[in-house]
Each structure stands twice: as structure tokens, then as C-alpha cells.
Design a protein around this motif. Structure first.
Motif, PDB file in Angstrom:
ATOM      1  N   ARG A 264       0.741  -1.120  -0.201  1.00  0.00           N
ATOM      2  CA  ARG A 264       0.113   0.049   0.076  1.00  0.00           C
ATOM      3  C   ARG A 264       0.778   1.192  -0.071  1.00  0.00           C
ATOM      4  O   ARG A 264       0.199   2.331  -0.368  1.00  0.00           O
ATOM      5  CB  ARG A 264      -0.921   0.170   1.149  1.00  0.00           C
ATOM      6  N   ASN A 265       2.141   1.264   0.306  1.00  0.00           N
ATOM      7  CA  ASN A 265       3.063   2.387   0.334  1.00  0.00           C
ATOM      8  C   ASN A 265       4.109   2.228  -0.679  1.00  0.00           C
ATOM      9  O   ASN A 265       5.060   2.690  -0.564  1.00  0.00           O
ATOM     10  CB  ASN A 265       3.632   2.770   1.628  1.00  0.00           C
ATOM     11  N   LEU A 512       6.934  -7.399  11.724  1.00  0.00           N
ATOM     12  CA  LEU A 512       7.292  -6.313  11.227  1.00  0.00           C
ATOM     13  C   LEU A 512       6.229  -5.687  10.144  1.00  0.00           C
ATOM     14  O   LEU A 512       5.922  -6.866   9.608  1.00  0.00           O
ATOM     15  CB  LEU A 512       8.755  -5.934  10.722  1.00  0.00           C
ATOM     16  N   ARG A 513       5.724  -4.712   9.905  1.00  0.00           N
ATOM     17  CA  ARG A 513       5.068  -4.057   9.086  1.00  0.00           C
ATOM     18  C   ARG A 513       5.902  -3.057   8.010  1.00  0.00           C
ATOM     19  O   ARG A 513       5.942  -1.891   8.131  1.00  0.00           O
ATOM     20  CB  ARG A 513       3.787  -3.227   9.565  1.00  0.00           C
ATOM     21  N   LYS A 514       6.401  -3.715   6.989  1.00  0.00           N
ATOM     22  CA  LYS A 514       7.247  -2.956   6.099  1.00  0.00           C
ATOM     23  C   LYS A 514       6.385  -2.323   4.954  1.00  0.00           C
ATOM     24  O   LYS A 514       6.852  -1.713   4.222  1.00  0.00           O
ATOM     25  CB  LYS A 514       8.151  -3.936   5.374  1.00  0.00           C
ATOM     26  N   ASP A 515       4.798  -2.518   5.195  1.00  0.00           N
ATOM     27  CA  ASP A 515       3.974  -2.000   4.125  1.00  0.00           C
ATOM     28  C   ASP A 515       3.465  -0.643   4.556  1.00  0.00           C
ATOM     29  O   ASP A 515       2.618  -0.164   3.988  1.00  0.00           O
ATOM     30  CB  ASP A 515       2.968  -3.061   3.730  1.00  0.00           C
ATOM     31  N   LYS A 516       3.724  -0.116   5.790  1.00  0.00           N
ATOM     32  CA  LYS A 516       3.468   1.124   6.122  1.00  0.00           C
ATOM     33  C   LYS A 516       4.349   1.904   6.907  1.00  0.00           C
ATOM     34  O   LYS A 516       5.151   1.492   7.758  1.00  0.00           O
ATOM     35  CB  LYS A 516       2.427   0.688   7.420  1.00  0.00           C
ATOM     36  N   PRO A 517       4.175   3.324   6.570  1.00  0.00           N
ATOM     37  CA  PRO A 517       5.320   3.998   7.097  1.00  0.00           C
ATOM     38  C   PRO A 517       4.930   4.466   8.279  1.00  0.00           C
ATOM     39  O   PRO A 517       3.650   4.609   8.961  1.00  0.00           O
ATOM     40  CB  PRO A 517       5.252   5.303   5.996  1.00  0.00           C
TER      41      PRO A 517
END
Length: 855
Positions: A264-265, A512-517
Motif C-alpha cells: 500500500r506504500n 514487522l509491517r514493512k508495508d506502512k510508514p
């Protein structure tokens, strides 16, 4: 002379990727139309109709409108070739029409008065006569339209008009509101390139053509639509319910067998989840899909921790679960209802015959069975979506809702503590989230869910991020020393609840959520499911069996009620008696904002369809002797008048029975008439979309935050937003008005294209008027919880600041749902009179800011 010769002469086809004008379409039964958003030297929309094998074209500066009251200027331009219907991309600098082109809508059209013989001849005749009437069958624009040549003007000046039909809308219609943000951003970006770009030596013609082709085929990245968290499951006709998958949200853009899979980012997933890419390469269509990458266990549930470990152990069942489709074979589907998008999606995924890419099914209207299954199997939750909802790219809306079973929260890793006992390297993670003022807040430590391998990975990731100081402004107390890190890593935790001091109780690390800043991570607070799904009351029936004349006892006083069955809102069938019922029910919440204040009575004795009138002077001779009044000089009347003061429910109901739909108190109290308790900024839109009112309100809040001033907001109940700054009655009207004027003008300078501080209506058209002139003695503003004499019986509703989104609508707050809202969230303004704002300090900050600008 060919009708396309002018088109060809204006273009250098060695540089532009636009189609050449030599090819006409052979005659067919169906004729197409296309509307292209053209971000050239000036943004406009090109409206094109297929006639006799070419595209008859008009440039529409403001874009088409679905509101019949709008008259859109349309300047006829040269014919375009039929193949132009599919053109999208960049027209290079130095070429005719340089800028970015996007296919905004397309479909087929019919002639309203065609004789069934020769479509092209009839259409050509109507165009020559300057009066073309058509029926459009598009995704965004539908129904009957007319193109009419303007009299006494150049032959190329026309008007594009919407007819009144089932597709017409009454409110403001702005084509830009139906344009994806990525397209707007791309248009601005391309124009900025052209403005700032330096001229280079001309490249060979073939190379320029290649560059143009690359510009045409380059794809924009999509940002997914997001769901709003609500507090409970619900059943509702017109809604569908899906599994909430626990993985990584992913967009898949498939074009001619090539796949771009990204988060999504906009981080690429192509390498990380190669099996999904391989499966999608076999798709027989060009499509843009929206779904979730998950690891599925044998029982069909998703395992987020296994997905985290997929790089190290690829034995899990990796699946891309797809629940929406944004494009199909070049057709934009975002303006198509969700239920129809899902029908197409199901067929597309079925054709793929893959176990790696699967369709996410749903149930309609009732969530009970799905929710109970989710609880039994330990799912994260379920998703609710309005079946007719459009795809709002990049936005979090109330059309999609998420209901969680397991409490989960994204958090930012801000440090780690020293380990104890057998654990090495990391004791626990120090977590934080951003608040609505963008301040980083500590939310607790997390040690659960950390094992040896995971600890080693986390430790290695955090070493380059180590910093000496804490990233928190507040002091964080921990039992062991902390190593602070730059707050960039985002993780997912599950937890049992929030503590009273807003810390996570028993958090367990999931991954970890690498898909969200990190900048987007905030405490997720659920909204009321009842309020989120409640529609405005428009046809509420009047109560049966109500007596037309009666008496009600309140505060030991007998209040006569008359004409209780008279319709005050004829279209909605809402009676005067129901208005009285509302004020009886809401008296405890309405009265605090009226008490000890002079009132101007705005009376509508014959309902909202007739013009109301204002009454300041009470006839004390005929009024009940228990009414409280105060005699004051009224400048408008040039004499003393007896203003009503409403301190109890009996007076409130007496006013409602007089036909006072809304309550309009002074900003100051009787004992300190020259010192208002509040500064008010009234945001009033003039023919401009409501989202700009929201934008203006948030800009005002940002400025007030900067000045250390606390403010409260509410809907006006009519068309805008009211912002109140409590003053404690410490300053006179002139001081308050000057402060309001400063704020208004500062924000107007920040938003010059969409706001105005000019009072004259004609000079603030298509802008949000920031009215600071209400801050004068004797001026009144509709009070909190006041009903307004507007369609739908809307109410001036206090809001939380985080409710100011693009989804906010005045019509969401009515006499039928306000009591429920108060039960759910309480009186949001109950502490307004306890709030202390120091204007002297604020003015001092203003002077400091001004001095800084000078220096």
C-alpha cells in the motif's frame, strides 16, 4: 478537405505518441464517447463523441456536471481520430497540448431523438444546428445531456447541460472529486517538469518517438482504499461481509503477462512473493487487483507470523486472496458498484484456475454466521462493505468498515531494553504511536512473542538506527536501561485492551509491517457501528395518534403545545410535534449552551418551506410570567427590546412550540455582555465541494495548535463547519474579533485558491468563506445540538477532530440519530467551558512568528 487535417497539422508525430489522423472507424451500431482529463497549460476535460468515424471534440474547462443547474462552457475544437479514445500519457513539452492526459470516463451514447435511420447523419445535423441531445452510458456520467451552441458568440462556444433525470444530482458536482489522487499528482508533476526543465539538445526523431511511447505506457501506482474500525458487528440490508485476512495488503497490476505486485506504500513485493507473481503472469486479462498476501493454514485461517518468516521458511501455503478489481482490460472500474466489481472479479479469478491466487467470497446483509465463525476459528475479524460503494482510491471511508475480534495495533519501535535472565540482546521493545498532533506517544513495552531467531533479526535491523536521545517528548519510565532507536520500524502487536493511561495491556509481538510508514501509525479508536452505518432520515413517519393540542409539565411549569401534527418538513413527513419531542429528549445537552444568554428567535410557524422570521423582542404582556427576559438596547431596532433567556426545559419547549426550529444564542452571557465566552469562525462554502470546508477547518486547527490554542468544532447543520475557541469571557468582543480576523486571513493566505475572507457573495464564488465577523455584540450562531430548518432535519453536531474527513457529510446528523450518537460517545463539548485559552500568550506567539519572518 479531411476533417482530421487540422488535427494532423497541429502535431509532430515524431515527438508525440498521440495517434495519427489517417484512420477512421468503419460504421457500427454502437457509438462511443470518451472524456479525457487533460492537465495542460490549464486543466480541462476533453469531451469527445464518435460521429461518422471520428471524434467530435469539445474542451470543457470545468469538466462535466451531473447537476442540471450547472451550465458548463464547452469550446469545440478540431476533430480527433477514433483511436484517440484510448490515448493516455504525456504529450511532450513544446508540442500542441503539452501535458498529461487521463481517460476519465468512457462508454457508449445514443441520440435522444434519433429516427433509427442514419445515426451519423442525424448527429451531424444536430451538431450543425447547434443543438445535440444525447444519452450517455458511462461509469461516471450517465443519462441525458444536451450540447447547445451559444448565441451571439463564436461558433465554437457551446454549453454542456445535464437534463433532469434519474441520474441527476442536486448538490455541488466537481469532476475533480471523481479523479484518483495519483492522477492529480501525476498531472502536477508532469507540468512542474515542463516548467523547471532545462532545454536539451534535440534527440533524433526515432529516439523521441520511443520516449513518447515509454511515457504513454508507463503505469501509475495505485493506493488502496481503506476501512474504518468500528466497535461491533451488525446486520444491514445493502451491505456485504468478508473475512478480514491477516497479511500484507497488495495491489497487483497485470499487463500483457507482466506483473507489478506492491504494497500500500508502493514497495515492490515481486521478489519477496515470487510464486504469486508467477501465478498472476498466467492471467488472460489486463487487470489491477486488490487483495491480501497471506499464509493459509489447513483450517483456512491466515497466519501473519508465518508470513513474517516466509523468507526463512517458504514451506507455508502462500496465497494472494483477491477481494476487488480496479481495472479490467483498460476499463476503469472504480466508479462501478462494488457488488458488480466482485462479480467480474470472481469470473476473472475463476478463469485463472490457481490455488495461489484465489477469490475472497462474501455474504450479504447478515454478518452473524460469519462473525461467529471468525470467533470460533480465531480470525482477526471481519470486513463490512456497502454493496453499492465505489472504489475511493487512497481514502479511508465509512463505506468499508472493519470489525476486529482480536485486538491488534500497529506500533512504532522506539527502542529496546536490556535483557534479563536467559534472553539475549533484547529484553522488550519500547513502542509508540503518533497522536492527532503528530506527537510521538509512548504506549508501553512488548516482550511477548519474541524468540531467539526473531530477536537476532530485530537486533540487527535496529543497530543502524541507534540514537542517544529518546524520541519521546514525555519521560518514559522503564525497569531496565533503554537503547533508543530512530522511530522508523513499524510492527504489529496483539493485545488484551488499552489501560486508562493509554498503554497496551499484555502486548504480543506479531511481526514487522514493512508495508506502512511510521508517520501514519496512530492509535486506532473504533467508531460506533450504529453511527457509521446510519443514513440520514428522509422519510421518517409522523407518530401515530398524537394529539394536536396538549400540555406538558416541565420544571413545575405547564407548557401548552399546539398544532403538533403540522408538517414542518413536508418532504420527510416530520411534524412540529417531533421537533418538540427532540428538544424534550435533548434538553440536558442543549441547555448548557443557551443558559444565561440573550436569544434571537428564528421562527418557522409554517415549516421550512415558508420563509421564517426573526424575533428579538418578546411580548412580555402575553407571554407566561415564568419566562425569563432581559431588556437590552438593540441597534437594529434603535430601542430597548426584551430578549428571551432560556435556562430550563420549559422555556426550550415553549420556544419550539413557537416554531423556533433552531436556537440562536449570543456568544456572551447576561452578566458580561461585552465579553464573549467563545471566538467563532464560521466556514461557509459557496458553490465548492465540502471537502474544502474540511481542508480549511484542519488548516485552522493546525494554526491554532501552533499558537497553543485549543478549539472545538461542529457541523453548522446547514452547509459548513463552526469552530469555537473558548475564552472564559476574559476578553472583549473587539479583541476576540481581531484574533479571529488574524486566524482567518492567515489561513486564507495558506489556501488562496479555495478560501476567501470577503463578505460579498459574488466575490467568493467557488470558495469557502471564513467568516470572523460573527464575533460582535448581538451576533448569534446556531447552538450545539440545534436543529436547522434544512432538508432532512439536520442538527448542528459537535465533532471529534478526527471525524473531519472527506466522508463527513452534514446529512449524517439529524434529529433521528443525535440521541443515539450521544449515548455512544457522550457530549464532545462538555469540557468546553473548562478549557483555558490564554489569548495574550497566543498573541505573543503571533508577534514572535512575525518577528521571525522579518529576520
Amino acid at each position: 478537405m479531411s476533417s482530421l487535417r487540422t488535427y494532423d497539422q497541429k502535431r509532430n508525430f515524431k515527438e508525440t505518441a498521440e495517434p495519427k489522423g489517417g484512420k477512421r472507424k468503419s460504421g457500427g451500431k454502437e457509438h462511443i464517447f470518451v472524456i479525457q482529463r487533460h492537465h495542460a497549460s490549464r486543466l480541462h476535460y476533453d469531451f469527445r463523441l464518435e460521429v461518422d468515424g471520428v471524434l467530435k471534440s469539445w474542451a470543457v474547462p470545468k469538466g462535466p456536471s451531473m447537476n442540471p443547474s450547472d451550465k458548463r462552457l464547452a469550446m469545440q475544437v478540431e476533430d480527433h481520430p477514433y483511436d484517440y479514445k484510448d490515448f493516455e500519457g504525456v504529450i511532450p513539452e513544446g508540442n500542441y497540448g503539452a501535458g498529461f492526459v487521463y481517460v476519465w470516463d468512457k462508454g457508449s451514447y445514443e441520440l435522444l431523438h434519433g429516427d433509427g435511420a442514419s445515426f451519423d447523419k442525424e448527429a451531424g445535423k444536430e451538431i450543425r444546428e447547434g443543438n445535440l441531445k444525447i444519452r450517455l452510458k458511462g461509469r461516471k456520467v450517465k443519462g441525458e445531456f444536451a450540447l447547445v451552441r451559444m448565441k451571439n458568440s463564436d461558433d465554437n462556444a457551446w454549453l454542456l447541460l445535464k437534463h433532469k433525470d434519474d441520474y441527476a444530482v442536486k448538490g455541488t458536482y466537481d469532476s475533480e472529486n471523481y479523479t484518483p489522487q495519483r492522477i492529480k499528482d501525476r498531472g502536477v508533476k508532469e507540468k512542474e517538469k515542463m516548467k523547471t526543465g532545462t532545454k536539451k539538445k534535440a534527440a533524433p526523431a526515432k529516439e523521441k518517438a520511443k520516449t513518447a511511447t515509454r511515457a504513454k505506457t508507463k503505469r501509475e501506482l495505485f493506493t488502496p482504499m481503506m476501512a474504518t474500525l468500528v466497535d461491533a458487528p451488525f446486520n444491514r440490508d445493502g451491505w456485504l461481509f468478508e473475512t478480514k485476512w491477516d497479511g500484507y495488503r497488495a495491489i497487483a497490476d497485470v499487463s500483457k503477462g507482466k506483473v507489478e505486485l506492491y504494497s500500500r506504500n508502493h514497495l515492490s513485493f515481486n521478489k519477496d512473493y515470487a510464486p504469486v507473481v508467477t501465478a498472476l503472469e498466467k492471467l488472460k486479462h489486463n487487470a489491477v487487483l486488490d487483495g491480501e498476501i497471506v499464509i493459509l493454514k489447513k483450517d483456512g485461517t491466515s497466519d501473519f507470523q508465518a508470513l513474517q518468516n516466509y523468507k526463512n521458511d517458504a514451506s507455508g501455503n502462500l496465497v494472494y486472496v483477491v477481494f476487488d478489481m480496479l481495472e479490467l482490460d483498460g476499463q476503469d472500474l472504480t466508479a462501478m458498484p462494488l457488488i458488480q466489481r466482485k462479480e467480474l472479479l470472481k469470473e476473472v479469478i475463476k478463469q485463472l484456475k490457481s490455488k495461489t491466487v484465489v477469490y475472497s467470497d462474501h455474504v450479504l446483509d447478515t454478518s452473524d454466521k460469519l462473525y461467529n465463525e471468525a470467533k470460533q476459528k480465531g480470525w482477526e475479524g471481519i470486513i463490512a462493505k456497502e454493496a453499492e460503494s465505489l472504489y475511493a482510491e487512497g481514502k479511508r471511508t465509512l463505506s468499508w468498515l472493519k470489525i476486529k475480534i482480536i485486538g491488534e495495533q500497529e506500533a512504532i519501535i522506539c527502542g529496546y531494553t536490556e535483557p534479563k535472565g536467559s534472553r539475549k540482546k533484547i529484553g522488550s521493545l519500547v513502542l509508540g504511536v503518533y497522536d492527532d498532533k503528530k506527537n510521538l506517544r509512548y504506549v508501553g513495552n512488548c516482550g511477548g512473542g519474541l524468540d531467539g531467531t526473531l530477536i537476532n533479526e530485530l537486533y540487527e535491523k535496529m543497530q543502524p538506527l541507534i540514537q542517544k536521545s529518546s524520541p519521546f517528548d514525555e519521560k518514559v519510565r522503564t525497569n531496565t536501561p533503554v537503547t533508543w532507536v530512530k522511530p522508523t520500524l513499524v510492527c504489529q502487536v496483539k493485545f488484551s485492551s488499552w489501560t486508562s493511561d493509554k498503554h497496551l495491556r499484555q502486548p504480543v509481538f506479531l511481526g514487522l509491517r514493512k508495508d506502512k510508514p511510521a508517520t501514519e501509525v496512530q492509535k486506532e479508536t473504533p467508531k460506533s457501528a450504529k453511527m457509521a452505518t446510519k443514513k440520514a432520515a428522509t422519510t421518517a413517519p409522523a407518530k401515530a395518534g398524537r394529539e394536536d393540542e396538549s400540555t406538558v409539565a416541565l420544571n413545575g411549569k405547564k407548557v401548552p403545545l399546539t398544532n403538533q401534527n403540522k408538517l414542518y418538513w413536508p418532504d420527510e413527513k416530520i411534524t412540529k410535534g417531533e421537533l418538540v419531542d427532540y428538544y424534550i429528549t435533548m434538553a440536558d445537552y442543549v441547555l448548557p449552551y443557551l443558559k444565561d444568554r440573550p436569544l434571537s428567535l428564528h421562527r418557522f410557524p409554517n415549516g421550512i418551506k415558508d420563509a421564517g422570521f426573526y424575533q428579538k423582542d418578546m411580548d412580555t404582556a402575553s407571554a407566561p410570567d415564568w419566562l425569563k427576559t432581559v431588556s437590552l438596547h438593540a441597534a437594529s431596532a434603535s430601542r430597548d427590546v426584551d430578549y428571551l433567556v432560556c435556562n430550563n426545559a420549559a422555556t426550550l419547549v415553549y420556544m419550539a412550540n413557537l416554531g423556533c426550529i433552531e436556537m440562536n444564542p449570543w456568544l456572551s452571557r447576561v452578566k458580561k455582555l461585552d465579553n464573549p465566552d467563545y471566538i467563532v469562525l464560521d466556514l461557509d462554502p459557496e458553490n465548492i465541494a465540502f471537502k474544502y470546508v474540511v481542508e480549511t477547518a484542519l488548516a485552522i486547527k493546525s494554526l491554532l495548535d501552533q499558537l497553543g490554542v485549543t478549539a472545538f468544532c461542529k457541523t453548522s447543520g446547514a452547509s459548513g463547519i463552526h469552530i469555537y475557541v473558548p475564552t472564559g469571557g476574559k476578553y472583549n468582543y473587539e479583541t476576540c474579533r481581531l484574533f479571529a480576523e488574524y486566524v482567518a486571513k492567515q489561513v486564507q493566505q495558506e489556501l488562496p485558491q479555495t478560501t476567501s475572507v470577503i463578505r460579498t457573495k459574488s466575490k467568493r464564488n467557488k470558495k469557502v468563506y471564513i467568516d470572523y465577523m460573527q464575533n460582535s455584540r448581538g451576533q448569534t450562531v446556531a447552538s450545539p445540538y440545534s436543529v436547522r430548518p434544512k432538508p432532512g432535519a439536520t442538527v448542528s453536531a459537535p465533532l471529534q477532530w478526527d471525524e473531519l474527513t472527506d466522508d463527513l457529510a452534514i446529512s449524517n446528523f439529524t434529529i433521528y440519530n443525535m440521541a443515539d450518537r450521544l449515548k455512544e460517545i457522550g457530549d464532545l463539548w462538555k469540557d468546553i467551558d473548562k478549557t483555558k485559552n490564554d489569548l495574550r500568550k497566543a498573541i505573543s506567539k503571533i508577534e514572535d512568528l512575525a518577528q521571525a519572518d522579518v529576520e
